[in-house]
Each structure stands twice: as structure tokens, then as C-alpha cells.
Design an enzyme around this catalytic site. Structure first.
Site, PDB file in Angstrom:
ATOM      1  N   ARG A   1      60.206  51.627  61.771  1.00  0.00           N
ATOM      2  CA  ARG A   1      59.555  52.880  62.123  1.00  0.00           C
ATOM      3  C   ARG A   1      60.593  53.982  62.288  1.00  0.00           C
ATOM      4  O   ARG A   1      61.788  53.751  62.125  1.00  0.00           O
ATOM      5  CB  ARG A   1      58.748  52.689  63.404  1.00  0.00           C
ATOM      6  CG  ARG A   1      59.560  52.191  64.571  1.00  0.00           C
ATOM      7  CD  ARG A   1      58.676  51.698  65.699  1.00  0.00           C
ATOM      8  NE  ARG A   1      59.481  51.151  66.779  1.00  0.00           N
ATOM      9  CZ  ARG A   1      59.324  51.502  68.045  1.00  0.00           C
ATOM     10  NH1 ARG A   1      58.432  52.407  68.380  1.00  0.00           N
ATOM     11  NH2 ARG A   1      60.067  50.947  68.976  1.00  0.00           N
TER      12      ARG A   1
ATOM     13  N   ASP B   1      64.380  59.806  60.087  1.00  0.00           N
ATOM     14  CA  ASP B   1      64.768  58.604  59.346  1.00  0.00           C
ATOM     15  C   ASP B   1      66.221  58.239  59.614  1.00  0.00           C
ATOM     16  O   ASP B   1      66.663  57.152  59.245  1.00  0.00           O
ATOM     17  CB  ASP B   1      64.571  58.815  57.843  1.00  0.00           C
ATOM     18  CG  ASP B   1      63.109  58.742  57.432  1.00  0.00           C
ATOM     19  OD1 ASP B   1      62.276  58.379  58.287  1.00  0.00           O
ATOM     20  OD2 ASP B   1      62.805  59.043  56.264  1.00  0.00           O
TER      21      ASP B   1
ATOM     22  N   LEU C   1      73.809  67.263  51.735  1.00  0.00           N
ATOM     23  CA  LEU C   1      73.181  68.309  50.917  1.00  0.00           C
ATOM     24  C   LEU C   1      71.745  67.928  50.571  1.00  0.00           C
ATOM     25  O   LEU C   1      70.828  68.753  50.646  1.00  0.00           O
ATOM     26  CB  LEU C   1      74.002  68.534  49.649  1.00  0.00           C
ATOM     27  CG  LEU C   1      73.451  69.546  48.642  1.00  0.00           C
ATOM     28  CD1 LEU C   1      73.414  70.941  49.245  1.00  0.00           C
ATOM     29  CD2 LEU C   1      74.296  69.546  47.368  1.00  0.00           C
ATOM     30  N   SER C   2      71.543  66.666  50.199  1.00  0.00           N
ATOM     31  CA  SER C   2      70.199  66.197  49.845  1.00  0.00           C
ATOM     32  C   SER C   2      69.242  66.265  51.028  1.00  0.00           C
ATOM     33  O   SER C   2      68.030  66.392  50.845  1.00  0.00           O
ATOM     34  CB  SER C   2      70.267  64.756  49.329  1.00  0.00           C
ATOM     35  OG  SER C   2      71.081  64.664  48.178  1.00  0.00           O
TER      36      SER C   2
ATOM     37  N   ASP D   1      83.217  59.079  41.880  1.00  0.00           N
ATOM     38  CA  ASP D   1      83.413  59.442  43.278  1.00  0.00           C
ATOM     39  C   ASP D   1      83.395  58.228  44.199  1.00  0.00           C
ATOM     40  O   ASP D   1      84.122  58.191  45.197  1.00  0.00           O
ATOM     41  CB  ASP D   1      82.338  60.438  43.720  1.00  0.00           C
ATOM     42  CG  ASP D   1      82.607  61.848  43.208  1.00  0.00           C
ATOM     43  OD1 ASP D   1      83.722  62.079  42.689  1.00  0.00           O
ATOM     44  OD2 ASP D   1      81.718  62.704  43.314  1.00  0.00           O
TER      45      ASP D   1
ATOM     46  N   THR E   1      78.568  68.104  50.098  1.00  0.00           N
ATOM     47  CA  THR E   1      77.898  68.158  48.794  1.00  0.00           C
ATOM     48  C   THR E   1      77.318  66.798  48.398  1.00  0.00           C
ATOM     49  O   THR E   1      76.893  66.621  47.261  1.00  0.00           O
ATOM     50  CB  THR E   1      78.869  68.635  47.700  1.00  0.00           C
ATOM     51  OG1 THR E   1      80.047  67.821  47.719  1.00  0.00           O
ATOM     52  CG2 THR E   1      79.263  70.089  47.920  1.00  0.00           C
TER      53      THR E   1
ATOM     54  N   ASN F   1      83.552  61.097  53.214  1.00  0.00           N
ATOM     55  CA  ASN F   1      82.321  61.869  53.016  1.00  0.00           C
ATOM     56  C   ASN F   1      81.471  61.961  54.281  1.00  0.00           C
ATOM     57  O   ASN F   1      81.244  63.040  54.802  1.00  0.00           O
ATOM     58  CB  ASN F   1      81.466  61.257  51.904  1.00  0.00           C
ATOM     59  CG  ASN F   1      81.611  61.964  50.577  1.00  0.00           C
ATOM     60  OD1 ASN F   1      82.388  62.899  50.444  1.00  0.00           O
ATOM     61  ND2 ASN F   1      80.868  61.512  49.584  1.00  0.00           N
TER      62      ASN F   1
END
Length: 283
Positions: free
Chosen positions: A153, A172, A187-188, A68, A183, A142
Site C-alpha cells: 500500500r 509511492d 525528473l520523471s 549511464d 535529470t 544519482n
């Protein structure tokens, strides 16, 4: 005579044996392979070595050999010219790739017989503005991600859609994704899975320090504005995890749907939901 670009990931095809077999097939089918000059020299095919711009602008289609990551890189280079990509998986996941290596020649036969479709995938465009001047722009298939450095920080990022204030993300970072990228990193980070040919833009905070911050889906016609609202933030903008730029206090990032598309050649009637189950199970 067809002109066909062949772009291998040399880390996955170290001895270039896969690339050689594809080039041989093309030559046997009255086609001219377009190769990167260095790759062409290594293979003893100097006469087919081309400048990068010529490969992407003059090829009838591109055969991308890799995973990918390879496809994401090739997609950004093909997009200005609309050149279709036939993606062959040499990696381990392959959400974007169409076939594995053992299917490549049967699939090329189909392409040469006209037995294929071209699937358009939406892309994003990002512009970084510093002191009212555009500094750099990116395109992504993507996602476009703003994220903090290893020792910085928590980020503080103001988000707007069409000049309407959305939220100040204490997180973050923030992911702006296409349906194709839904995906991937999004997704994560808890973002939704979106059917890849739908056109929307997904905003997903990364590890937000709040009880209510969730992904937001907006129209492809919307313009997202992200502002770096605090000093001493070690932040980066990255596109598809491959290109990056360091951001400073008061930088403004505008993100919108690109006018360019990634065109993927499809020779199989793959069901997206079958692919989703297979690939996520492989992980």
C-alpha cells in the site's frame, strides 16, 4: 607508464571488440591496461588481469565503456580513491558519458597531451539505522530512493531536515537526488533540473497523495532523516537503481552529502543545456 583501468559493460560490448581496440591503443601508447580478471582471460590478456580494488585504486584513470548505468557503478567504486573516469557511451542516452565510440581515440590523444579538465560531481551517503545500530551504508552519484514494493500500500514516511520536521509523505516513495541525478528518476517524478556542478540536495516525493507536496531543495550541509512510520510497509531503499536493502518499521535513514566525489574527465566544451535538449529529445 600510465596505468589505465578499462571497464566494459559486457552486455553492450558482447564480443569485447570495443574493449580490445581500446586495450590495443593503450599498449601502443606505452600504457598498462588494468582489466577485470575474467575480461582479461576472455581477451587473451591474462597478464593484465587485476583484482577489482587494484583497478580502481591504482589506475591513473578509468575508461568506462557503456551507458549511464555503467558509469554509476564505476563511480561508486572509484570514489573512495578519487580516480578520474573517462566515460565512453555505448548506450542510447548517455547523460554522464563524455564521448561516443567514434570519438574515443581522438579524445584519448587529448587526455595524453593534457588537454582535458576534471569535473567534480557531488555524491550522497545514506546510513540505515535499526534499533540504534547502523546496519548498512550506501553511496550514490544519482539518487537514493525509498519506494514501495509491487503489491504494498501507499508508503508513509516522516521527513526531517536537521531534526526539523518537514512532512509526512503519503506517496509511492521519496527520491533524494544530487544535481547529477536531477535529470534521472527525480525528473520523471516532477523534480527540478539542477545544473550538475551546483551542490544541493533535492527531495522529491513519488506520486504523493496530496495537493501541495512538491520537491524541496536543501543545502549540501543539511542532513535528511527519513523514518518508516508505519508497520506492514513493503519498502526498499535503492541507490542509483543498482543496490537495494529491505526496510522495516521504525528504521531510520540518514542521508547527507558524501565526502567523496565522482571525478569525470572532460575533453569537450559541451554546453549542458545543449546536452539536455539533445538527450531529452532522444527519449
Amino acid at each position: 607508464m600510465k596505468k589505465v583501468g578499462v571497464i566494459p559493460n559486457i552486455n553492450k560490448d558482447k564480443d569485447l571488440e570495443v574493449t580490445k581496440s581500446v586495450v590495443k591503443w593503450l599498449l601502443e601508447h606505452d600504457s598498462e591496461p588494468y582489466l577485470n580478471e575474467i575480461v582479461a582471460s576472455k581477451m587473451g590478456y591474462d597478464e593484465y588481469g587485476k583484482k577489482s580494488t587494484d583497478i580502481y585504486s591504482k589506475s591513473d584513470f578509468i575508461i568506462a565503456l557503456g551507458g549511464d548505468g555503467t558509469i554509476l557503478n564505476v563511480a561508486r567504486l572509484c570514489a573512495p580513491f578519487g580516480t578520474p573516469i573517462f566515460a565512453v557511451n555505448l548506450g542510447h542516452l548517455g547523460f554522464l558519458t563524455e564521448v561516443d565510440m567514434n570519438e574515443v581515440f581522438v579524445s584519448l590523444d587529448k587526455i595524453y597531451k593534457g588537454e582535458y579538465t576534471v569535473e567534480k560531481r557531488m555524491m550522497l551517503e545514506a546510513n540505515v539505522v535499526k534499533n540504534d545500530m547502523e546496519i548498512i551504508n550506501f553511496r550514490a552519484l544519482n539518487d537514493i530512493v525509498i519506494t514501495r514494493g509491487a503489491f504494498s500500500r501507499m508508503a508513509r514516511i516522516n521527513a526531517y531536515v536537521n531534526n526539523n520536521y518537514v512532512d509526512t509523505y503519503l506517496a509511492d516513495g521519496v527520491i533524494i537526488a544530487t544535481p547529477t541525478g536531477s535529470t534521472a528518476y527525480s525528473l520523471s517524478a516532477g523534480g527540478p533540473i539542477v545544473y550538475p556542478t551546483v551542490e544541493v540536495i533535492i527531495i522529491t516525493p513519488i506520486c504523493p497523495h496530496t495537493l501541495y507536496s512538491r520537491s524541496i531543495i536543501v543545502s549540501p550541509d543539511d542532513v535528511i532523516r527519513l523514518e518508516i512510520s508505519e508497520e506492514n510497509q513493503d519498502l526498499m531503499i535503492t541507490t542509483d537503481g543498482q543496490q537495494g536493502y529491505k526496510l522495516d518499521y521504525r528504521d531510520i535513514i540518514y542521508i547527507k552529502k558524501s565526502n567523496e566525489y565522482t571525478n569525470l574527465i572532460r575533453v569537450k566544451n559541451t554546453n549542458f543545456f545543449d546536452l539536455l535538449r539533445d538527450k531529452l529529445t532522444e527519449r
